[in-house]
Structure formats: structure tokens, C-alpha cells
Design a protein around this motif. Sequence first.
Motif, PDB file in Angstrom:
ATOM      1  N   TYR A 209      50.189-101.393 -74.031  1.00  0.00           N
ATOM      2  CA  TYR A 209      51.566-102.792 -73.844  1.00  0.00           C
ATOM      3  C   TYR A 209      51.967-103.078 -72.722  1.00  0.00           C
ATOM      4  CZ  TYR A 209      50.180-103.123 -79.294  1.00  0.00           C
ATOM      5  OH  TYR A 209      50.206-103.072 -80.560  1.00  0.00           O
ATOM      6  N   VAL A 270      54.265-107.736 -74.426  1.00  0.00           N
ATOM      7  CA  VAL A 270      54.768-108.535 -75.275  1.00  0.00           C
ATOM      8  C   VAL A 270      55.607-109.177 -74.696  1.00  0.00           C
ATOM      9  CG1 VAL A 270      56.151-107.194 -77.025  1.00  0.00           C
ATOM     10  CG2 VAL A 270      53.924-106.003 -76.405  1.00  0.00           C
ATOM     11  N   ARG A 277      62.645-109.388 -81.426  1.00  0.00           N
ATOM     12  CA  ARG A 277      61.688-110.266 -81.781  1.00  0.00           C
ATOM     13  C   ARG A 277      59.739-109.348 -80.637  1.00  0.00           C
ATOM     14  NH1 ARG A 277      62.057-115.441 -83.391  1.00  0.00           N
ATOM     15  NH2 ARG A 277      63.741-116.537 -83.303  1.00  0.00           N
ATOM     16  N   ASN A 281      57.238-107.991 -83.346  1.00  0.00           N
ATOM     17  CA  ASN A 281      56.024-108.373 -82.603  1.00  0.00           C
ATOM     18  C   ASN A 281      55.403-106.983 -82.124  1.00  0.00           C
ATOM     19  OD1 ASN A 281      56.516-111.009 -83.108  1.00  0.00           O
ATOM     20  ND2 ASN A 281      56.999-110.990 -80.968  1.00  0.00           N
ATOM     21  N   CYS A 282      55.166-105.871 -81.691  1.00  0.00           N
ATOM     22  CA  CYS A 282      54.412-105.024 -81.032  1.00  0.00           C
ATOM     23  C   CYS A 282      54.399-104.546 -82.375  1.00  0.00           C
ATOM     24  CB  CYS A 282      55.542-104.114 -80.369  1.00  0.00           C
ATOM     25  SG  CYS A 282      54.605-102.461 -79.141  1.00  0.00           S
ATOM     26  N   HIS A 284      54.068-105.036 -85.442  1.00  0.00           N
ATOM     27  CA  HIS A 284      53.038-106.591 -85.867  1.00  0.00           C
ATOM     28  C   HIS A 284      51.344-106.112 -85.443  1.00  0.00           C
ATOM     29  CE1 HIS A 284      50.643-109.567 -86.937  1.00  0.00           C
ATOM     30  NE2 HIS A 284      51.081-109.586 -88.662  1.00  0.00           N
ATOM     31  N   HIS A 285      51.267-106.444 -83.675  1.00  0.00           N
ATOM     32  CA  HIS A 285      50.196-106.482 -83.490  1.00  0.00           C
ATOM     33  C   HIS A 285      49.300-104.599 -83.852  1.00  0.00           C
ATOM     34  CE1 HIS A 285      47.829-105.900 -80.178  1.00  0.00           C
ATOM     35  NE2 HIS A 285      47.894-106.881 -80.478  1.00  0.00           N
TER      36      HIS A 285
END
Length: 326
Positions: A209, A270, A277, A281-282, A284-285
Motif C-alpha cells: 500500500y 490509498v 476514509r 478503505n484500506c 475494506h480492500h
Amino acid sequence: MTDRDNRHNRNHRNHRNAPTDTPDANDELLRRLRADLIDGYDEELELEIEDRTAEDVLAGEDAVRGDEVREARLRYFRELFRLQAELVELQDWVAHTGQKVVILFEGRDAAGKGGAIKRITQRLNPRVCRTVALPAPNSRERTQWYFQRYVPHLPAAGEMVLFDRSWYNRAGVERVMDFCSDEDVEEFFRSVPEFERMLVRSGIKLIKYWFSITDDEQHLRFLSRIHDPLKQWKLSPMDLESRRRWEDYTKAKEAMLERTHIPEAPWWVVQAVDKKRARLNCIHHLLEQFDYHDVEHAPVVLPERVRNAEYIRQPVPAEMYVPEVY
């Protein structure tokens, strides 16, 4: 008003020393700095909230900030806790099936890598999921094969390892700060794809990431760290120098992403200007990268405590107790 309140008021007044063009720009800067400070304290709220409901903890917390802000924070906390429950399920699956997982977190200083790592590991077993944040190499490590000091930290079966910065230091800070030669950098770019392919072939799931923030956002976060005594420890002379060399870091990042984005271990960017957020988002991914499932566990039954009539609990000397100040 407490001494801590007075310190924070002085810090907010110090923010006015930041370079701005107009009174409106100054007001906007102050608003964003205050929002960033509040976000930092929310990190502690997330830890306190564990044994209570979000509604209980936040009751009255945001009364002066408005219902819209309060609802946004509630939504964030609810989604964070839902994702963290999924992370616990992922952890159980990794341990049960003997998976080996490596997750790299890279990005500019103050990009939010540490905050995301904290939310990922917050509810997990440190024996299964651990974080590695290596210091600068010592004189001996500087003469080793470049990847050698990272290898001992790689996972065994049933482990997840999160690297808070990684071997990509060579493509970033070492390159920009002239801690290595151009030949060293070129050799790194030749070697790292093969090194990562070896890891993947050995059965390691490698996820990379990059946390991306804007020039303006990094400037804001550095100011926040400068003026908040609880965050000043996060700033190092290297961080300040990295701010001056923003464009050099940009060029280094672009070269790194271009030359090390491989099918076996691609980069994932990201968007991290909004910290909350970015965290959601991280996570979830990350969860989507695994075909995990719930692991059945035998029911946990608390046994009855054995009680012996002859047992006598020995008194603890009063001077051994921690004073109950609170």
C-alpha cells in the motif's frame, strides 16, 4: 480552565504564525488544524469506546459541533468496528489455515500509515498479527545484502506481518537523502522484483500500500505536529528535511511505482487526505484480498474454580499499592 487547556489555547494562537495570504485563508487553516487535533483525540476515543456503545460515549461529546458531525463520527465508528470484526475473522482463518501474509505500508511522512496500522492491529492477537518498524541500519547492517535485515521478520505459517516502512526505504528516503549511491538504487530496482517473486513463490501473500496525500495536506499535518505537544515526538529532523524536498520525493515515488509494480505483488494507492476514509478503505480492500471464512471453534466453557478450605489469601503490604489518584 486547566493547564492543558491553556497550553492548547497557546498552541492555537501559535498557528497564526503559519504563512497565509488573506484573513480568510488564515481562518480556514485554523479550522483545519483544529479538526486535525480533534481527529487525533478520536484515536483515544476509539480505544475507550470498546466497552461501551458509540451512542453512550458520544452523548454530549459533539453537542457544540452539530448533529451532522456527530452522525458522521458515529458512522465512522460503526463501520470501523464492523471491519475490525471481519479482521478478527481473517486472523482466525490465517492462523487456522497456516497462511503467511506480509503487508507493506509506504507513503510520505504524516501520510497516515501508522494510524491505519493501529486500526488494523487494534483488536488482533499480537502473536498472529505483528508490526515491524525497523530503525535506520547500523554500521554492520549497512554492509549486508540489502534485504538481509528484513528477512528475519518475515512470517511463519499462521502469521501476518505489517511493515511500517519496508525495504522500499532504498527507493525513497535513502535515495532522496543521498544515503545510497545511484548504483545502489539501480541494483535495488533490479533485485526487488525477483526478491518479491521469491516471497510469493514461497507461499507468502504480499500486499503493498502507498498512502497518498497532497502537498497542502502534509503541510497542514506537519503544522499540527509542531503545535501539539502530544504529537511533537512524531517530528524528526528527517521529516522536516523531507518537507523541503517534496518534489524529489515525488520523482522517487513515481520511479518506484513504475519499476516495482509487478503482477505478483502490485501496488495499491490509498487516497489518504481524509484519514478516516483512508483507514476504512484500506481495511475494506485488505479484507477483499482473501477468500477467508469463519473458523468454527469449540464452545468455551468457564470451569468452576477449585476452592480449598485451607487456602488463605496473604495480605499485600499497603506500600506496594499504586496510589489511587483517580
